[in-house]
Write an enzyme that holds these catalytic residues in place. Sequence first.
Site: not given
Ligand code: ADP
Length: 267
Positions: A9, A11-12, A70
């Site tokens: 949601g 980060l990729i 996932e």
């Molecule tokens: P998802 O798979 O849902 O994207 P993640 O494990 O990647 O989840 O975690 C997303 C969370 O990581 C964000 O909600 C935020 O709290 C944190 N986060 C860490 N680095 C960043 C970044 N560079 N930008 C935005 N959020 C980040």
Amino acid sequence: MNIGIDAGGTLIKVVCRDRGSLKYHKFPSIQLDYVASWINGFDEAQICVTGGKASLLKSKMKHKPAEIVEFEATSQGVRYFLTKNDFEEDAYLVTNVGTGTSIHHVTEHWQQRMGGTGVGGGTMMGLAQLLTGLTDYEEIVRLAAKGSRNRIDLLVSHIYEGAEPPIPGDLTASNFGNLLPSASLASLSKEELLAAVIGLVGETVATTSVLAAGQCGVSTVIFIGSSFLRNKLLKEVVIRYTKLRGGSPLFLQNGEFCGAVGASLYE
Ligand code: ADP
């Protein structure tokens, strides 16, 4: 080469795996088109995608990759990292603090989703923005680490006021529950507000995890997800609350890549 992609949601996460060596890459999910065109340049690779935005990413890719659920990918990735670190426990809980939080009972051969909570990394970002106007993750976690929660959270000892409480007095009785006279509200610093937000998220995910661990009869809780990245305060809160409630917390290096690693192992 094998490429595993976990399109989440926020980060990729991309892992390029070539003869045992792993390369890690991370992109904001809003750069989905860019990631698709970058991946389209790998003609020879075997690619597998996972995560909530996997189908959308797939629709933009030249050669249609494999796709896995996932939760399966994540538990495969966790097993991979544990084996690398000679960790021998055969059953444990995995709590993935991503945008939201997902909790799994994992053994050598299967995994079961125990539940989750909408309180996660997205909550950290959303509440931080609402309370302080800040939107940059690195700035939020850096300032939070300097903040004190004393003026915002209500502790058990505040309620018991000098009497002996039946549970440790330094436990939080109510996150954000230490109501201040309105004149003092403006005096709250960004650091204090951000520390309280992270306290709320950390205590919620740790408490929920330990309750789930008890239900599964395990004590080790492995915390993964990008919400822990350079987030010293969240780690501290989670470690303290997990131990206090009888669990053994464990963090994996590169744990936020578990889903992508699991996808890269797909044959
Ligand atoms: P998802 O798979 O849902 O994207 P993640 O494990 O990647 O989840 O975690 C997303 C969370 O990581 C964000 O909600 C935020 O709290 C944190 N986060 C860490 N680095 C960043 C970044 N560079 N930008 C935005 N959020 C980040």
